[in-house]
Design a protein around this motif. Structure first.
Motif, PDB file in Angstrom:
ATOM      1  N   HIS A  78     -24.628  94.415 -56.400  1.00  0.00           N
ATOM      2  CA  HIS A  78     -25.470  94.162 -57.564  1.00  0.00           C
ATOM      3  C   HIS A  78     -25.197  92.761 -58.115  1.00  0.00           C
ATOM      4  O   HIS A  78     -24.126  92.185 -57.903  1.00  0.00           O
ATOM      5  N   ARG A  79     -26.167  92.243 -58.825  1.00  0.00           N
ATOM      6  CA  ARG A  79     -25.981  91.050 -59.656  1.00  0.00           C
ATOM      7  C   ARG A  79     -25.882  91.548 -61.093  1.00  0.00           C
ATOM      8  O   ARG A  79     -26.844  92.101 -61.631  1.00  0.00           O
ATOM      9  N   THR A  97     -29.572  92.838 -61.571  1.00  0.00           N
ATOM     10  CA  THR A  97     -29.931  94.185 -61.140  1.00  0.00           C
ATOM     11  C   THR A  97     -29.123  95.226 -61.912  1.00  0.00           C
ATOM     12  O   THR A  97     -29.369  96.422 -61.778  1.00  0.00           O
ATOM     13  N   ALA A  98     -28.139  94.753 -62.699  1.00  0.00           N
ATOM     14  CA  ALA A  98     -27.352  95.629 -63.558  1.00  0.00           C
ATOM     15  C   ALA A  98     -26.927  94.835 -64.785  1.00  0.00           C
ATOM     16  O   ALA A  98     -26.742  93.623 -64.720  1.00  0.00           O
ATOM     17  N   VAL A 115     -29.625  99.040 -63.660  1.00  0.00           N
ATOM     18  CA  VAL A 115     -28.509  99.878 -64.092  1.00  0.00           C
ATOM     19  C   VAL A 115     -27.931  99.292 -65.381  1.00  0.00           C
ATOM     20  O   VAL A 115     -27.639  98.098 -65.447  1.00  0.00           O
ATOM     21  N   VAL A 116     -27.754 100.143 -66.389  1.00  0.00           N
ATOM     22  CA  VAL A 116     -27.237  99.695 -67.685  1.00  0.00           C
ATOM     23  C   VAL A 116     -25.941 100.425 -67.991  1.00  0.00           C
ATOM     24  O   VAL A 116     -25.900 101.666 -67.988  1.00  0.00           O
ATOM     25  N   GLY A 117     -24.874  99.643 -68.253  1.00  0.00           N
ATOM     26  CA  GLY A 117     -23.589 100.198 -68.663  1.00  0.00           C
ATOM     27  C   GLY A 117     -23.276  99.788 -70.089  1.00  0.00           C
ATOM     28  O   GLY A 117     -23.638  98.687 -70.515  1.00  0.00           O
ATOM     29  N   LEU A 118     -22.619 100.646 -70.824  1.00  0.00           N
ATOM     30  CA  LEU A 118     -22.235 100.364 -72.206  1.00  0.00           C
ATOM     31  C   LEU A 118     -20.730 100.511 -72.343  1.00  0.00           C
ATOM     32  O   LEU A 118     -20.157 101.525 -71.926  1.00  0.00           O
ATOM     33  N   THR A 119     -20.084  99.487 -72.946  1.00  0.00           N
ATOM     34  CA  THR A 119     -18.636  99.514 -73.139  1.00  0.00           C
ATOM     35  C   THR A 119     -18.297  98.817 -74.447  1.00  0.00           C
ATOM     36  O   THR A 119     -19.160  98.502 -75.249  1.00  0.00           O
ATOM     37  N   PRO A 126     -29.602  97.644 -54.744  1.00  0.00           N
ATOM     38  CA  PRO A 126     -30.734  96.772 -55.021  1.00  0.00           C
ATOM     39  C   PRO A 126     -31.356  96.254 -53.732  1.00  0.00           C
ATOM     40  O   PRO A 126     -30.652  95.973 -52.760  1.00  0.00           O
ATOM     41  N   ALA A 127     -32.669  96.145 -53.748  1.00  0.00           N
ATOM     42  CA  ALA A 127     -33.392  95.772 -52.539  1.00  0.00           C
ATOM     43  C   ALA A 127     -33.068  94.369 -52.065  1.00  0.00           C
ATOM     44  O   ALA A 127     -33.077  94.090 -50.864  1.00  0.00           O
ATOM     45  N   ASP A 128     -32.767  93.454 -53.002  1.00  0.00           N
ATOM     46  CA  ASP A 128     -32.519  92.049 -52.632  1.00  0.00           C
ATOM     47  C   ASP A 128     -31.066  91.689 -52.878  1.00  0.00           C
ATOM     48  O   ASP A 128     -30.737  90.706 -53.540  1.00  0.00           O
ATOM     49  N   ALA A 129     -30.171  92.506 -52.330  1.00  0.00           N
ATOM     50  CA  ALA A 129     -28.745  92.294 -52.573  1.00  0.00           C
ATOM     51  C   ALA A 129     -28.288  90.962 -52.001  1.00  0.00           C
ATOM     52  O   ALA A 129     -28.711  90.565 -50.906  1.00  0.00           O
ATOM     53  N   PRO A 130     -27.392  90.230 -52.694  1.00  0.00           N
ATOM     54  CA  PRO A 130     -26.863  88.977 -52.162  1.00  0.00           C
ATOM     55  C   PRO A 130     -25.884  89.241 -51.025  1.00  0.00           C
ATOM     56  O   PRO A 130     -25.283  90.299 -50.936  1.00  0.00           O
TER      57      PRO A 130
END
Length: 445
Positions: free
Chosen positions: A9-10, A47-48, A82-86, A125-129
């Motif tokens: 992911h980016r 992507t995240a 994708v969403v993370g909360l911290t 993700p479809a366009d992963a680095p």
């Protein structure tokens, strides 16, 4: 090799709040990179997203809720985001948190990113680095001259205006070996100054056997390549003579400290549950100045606290006049939901809070300029942090750096100066907020 074999992911990390939050954000980014994920410079490229929230003030919570609301709308067009909360935010009461969780895929504590890593590993993700591109990315914070290291989390105090103990939990000191590993990594990435952080940093070790902040200062000073050490924020109750002597005797520890007083009036201090009197605080400042020659002192003051009358405010103003701090951070009280003080009448009108705030600021501006003018003609050692454009773009590039007493210094660019260099600077001008001068020699020579 990265710990995940799935496409990476980016990840865009959005951080608000204190220096501790910034340090946590960098550490999360490093864990993501070790797991094979890339850093996204903008939300559009991500992507995240990790929302690293702050909860010290209601306004900070509102900014987090606003960010989550924006991400909720964004996920309608980008459902695979994708969403993370911290951060402190994840420890809010359920009735506060639940209405804002629609876009959130994973909640995790800043000290444990495994839930985030596991969630990212389940999506592709479809366009992963490519991994080789990720490997080439610089480490989070690499190249910065000054780096933050969290040494203790949480707080065991219960100041009536503060939400931190309810969001960050009880005090937990990090093991010394873990702190030193981080310091060495930052040193290898270019750091020359380390700032040790904690909600009450001088409470470090109270939950350990026989280790205290002076031990940490000695250990960090022994790391080759680290020239300067600072620590913040200290609590007056734990500002011991032993710690002051460590500041004096350990070569790398700078002669500068922030010691929040919050009020100069004993009735207000008791109402705040600060655990000391104004007399105790004044004695502590006297001890510091007697023990650490030339120490620079800064403090924090809250004006307009519940029940504060003009007679109480005048005690704070007199304390500023008497103790002559290098800098005063002054804030108008605002109730924080979930604290004891939020249940009390907020009975100082906003206009009066602002008047008191400006009164202290005016007093402190005069004091700060008087102190800074004592530097005129002197040759303090300045650690250069950044080459900046000249003021208004008209003066040519200039270096920004700091003295050991944390005075901000600007000096014109000259051949041979680089990030992380220490030079003696002859001070030629002073304002309440900064010094100006010209680098004259290699201060280490």
């Amino acid at each position: 090799m990265p710990s995940t074999l799935l496409p990476a992911h980016r990840v865009f990390i959005w951080t608000i709040g204190c220096q501790m939050n910034r340090a946590d954000g960098e550490r999360i980014q490093r864990e993501l990179q070790r797991a094979g994920h890339a850093h996204a410079d903008t939300l559009a490229d991500a992507t995240a997203v990790v929302v690293n929230g702050c909860a010290v003030r209601d306004n900070a919570d509102r900014k987090v809720w606003g960010m989550l609301g924006m991400l909720k709308g964004l996920k309608k067009s980008r459902p695979h985001l994708v969403v993370g909360l911290t951060g402190c935010t994840v420890h809010a009461d359920d009735d506060e948190l639940q209405p804002h969780l629609d876009p959130v895929d994973v909640l995790f504590d800043t000290l444990n990113a495994e839930p985030l890593l596991a969630r990212l590993a389940r999506s592709a993700p479809a366009d992963a680095p490519a991994y080789e591109d990720i490997e080439a990315q610089p480490a989070a914070g690499a190249g910065a001259v000054s780096r933050f290291v969290n040494v203790i989390y949480g707080c065991d105090k219960r100041c009536t205006y503060c939400i931190v103990p309810f969001r960050r939990g009880a005090q937990r000191s990090r093991p010394l070996h873990e702190i030193l590993d981080e310091v060495r990594r930052f040193r290898d990435e270019g750091a020359r100054e380390i700032v040790l952080l904690g909600q009450i940093v001088n409470a470090y070790g109270f939950d350990l056997d026989g280790t205290g902040l002076p031990d940490v200062l000695h250990a960090v000073d022994a790391v080759d390549g680290i020239e300067r050490i600072r620590f913040t924020t200290a609590h007056p109750r734990y500002m011991t003579r032993t710690l002051a002597e460590a500041m004096r005797d350990i070569p790398g520890v700078c002669e500068e400290i922030n010691l929040p007083v919050q009020s100069g009036d004993d009735w207000v201090l008791r109402r705040m549950a600060r655990g000391y009197s104004s007399g105790f605080y004044r004695d502590t400042i006297d001890m510091l100045r007697a023990t650490v020659p030339g120490v620079a002192l800064t403090t924090d003051i809250i004006v307009g606290f519940c029940g504060e009358r003009d007679v109480h405010f005048r005690e704070s103003l007199q304390l500023v006049r008497d103790l002559r701090f290098d800098q005063v951070h002054v804030a108008a009280f605002s109730p924080r939901h979930g604290t004891v003080a939020a249940e009390w009448p907020d009975d100082v009108p906003p206009a009066e809070k602002l008047r008191r705030l400006h009164r202290i600021e005016r007093e402190q501006t005069v004091i700060a300029e008087d102190i800074n003018r004592t530097y005129l003609g002197s040759l303090p050692e300045v650690l250069f942090e950044e080459l900046t454009p000249g003021k208004g773009g008209q003066d040519g590039p200039r270096w920004r750096g700091r003295t050991r007493t944390n005075k901000l210094v600007f000096t014109p660019d000259r051949p041979g100066i680089g990030n992380g260099d220490t030079r003696a600077v002859r001070i030629t001008a002073a304002t309440p907020w900064s010094l100006r001068g010209a680098a004259v020699a290699d201060a280490s020579a």
